[in-house]
Design an enzyme around this catalytic site. Sequence first.
Site, mmCIF file in Angstrom:
data_model
loop_
_atom_site.group_PDB
_atom_site.id
_atom_site.type_symbol
_atom_site.label_atom_id
_atom_site.label_comp_id
_atom_site.label_asym_id
_atom_site.label_seq_id
_atom_site.Cartn_x
_atom_site.Cartn_y
_atom_site.Cartn_z
ATOM 1 N N VAL A 168 0.854 -1.182 0.000
ATOM 2 C CA VAL A 168 0.000 0.000 0.000
ATOM 3 C C VAL A 168 0.891 1.234 0.000
ATOM 4 O O VAL A 168 1.857 1.323 0.767
ATOM 5 C CB VAL A 168 -0.914 0.040 1.251
ATOM 6 N N CYS A 169 0.579 2.190 -0.877
ATOM 7 C CA CYS A 169 1.245 3.487 -0.883
ATOM 8 C C CYS A 169 2.759 3.317 -0.986
ATOM 9 O O CYS A 169 3.246 2.661 -1.894
ATOM 10 C CB CYS A 169 0.822 4.260 0.365
ATOM 11 N N GLY A 170 3.532 3.856 -0.043
ATOM 12 C CA GLY A 170 4.981 3.778 -0.103
ATOM 13 C C GLY A 170 5.546 2.396 0.099
ATOM 14 O O GLY A 170 6.757 2.190 -0.075
#
Length: 229
Positions: A131-133
């Site tokens: 997720v995300c980074g």
Amino acid sequence: MHVQIVLFDGFDPLDVVAPYEVLYAGGTASDGAVTVELVSAEGPREVVGGTGGLALRATAALDPERADVVLVPGASGRVGEPGEVPEEGAGAGERWRDEFVPVLLARTLTTGLPALLERAMDDPDVTVAAVCGGSLVLAMAGLLEGRHATTHHLGLDMLDATGARAIRARVVDDGDLITGAGVTSGLDLGLYLLERGPGPRIAHAVEELFAHERRGTVWSARGPAPAAL
């Protein structure tokens, strides 16, 4: 389907809690067909996130041999102004507030996490999600060369620069690699993992329970490439 969600110092709490709650509810809806736990590369410990010192407890060590899915969150911290240079990071064992997100993500490379993630990526029976980074953690560890993936929109150029094939989409399915974009995409990614695992009816039941409708189309490389619009 057993899911291990990785905690590391400076993690983004929403990247963890959103998919955790979705997957936990999926376990309830499927009579235990889905299980989920919080882990760290170091084993059981309290792990401090990057948002206001909020901490969560890892109850086990990351072990790809026990997992069907390994999920990597991003970090929470300062984005910084254009051209702003991060200061030197904290020393071992120190907890700094308001650090730059790239610094927090890069610090994972000094731990045992990259080797464990490489084991997970090399195992055809394990799906790695991020997720995300979290996608950038995998990319900086050299694990996304040539793979389709997404991340927060502010990190797409960085993701592309690592050799990954950055896709601007909410969720990207690249087979045994599933990635989500911005932090709230953890809800969508969790629901998609349920759809791929116990099935769409379980995913739909959790979607209704959470009063959350997934956004956009899950991108994959299947089908013909679109013509110019």
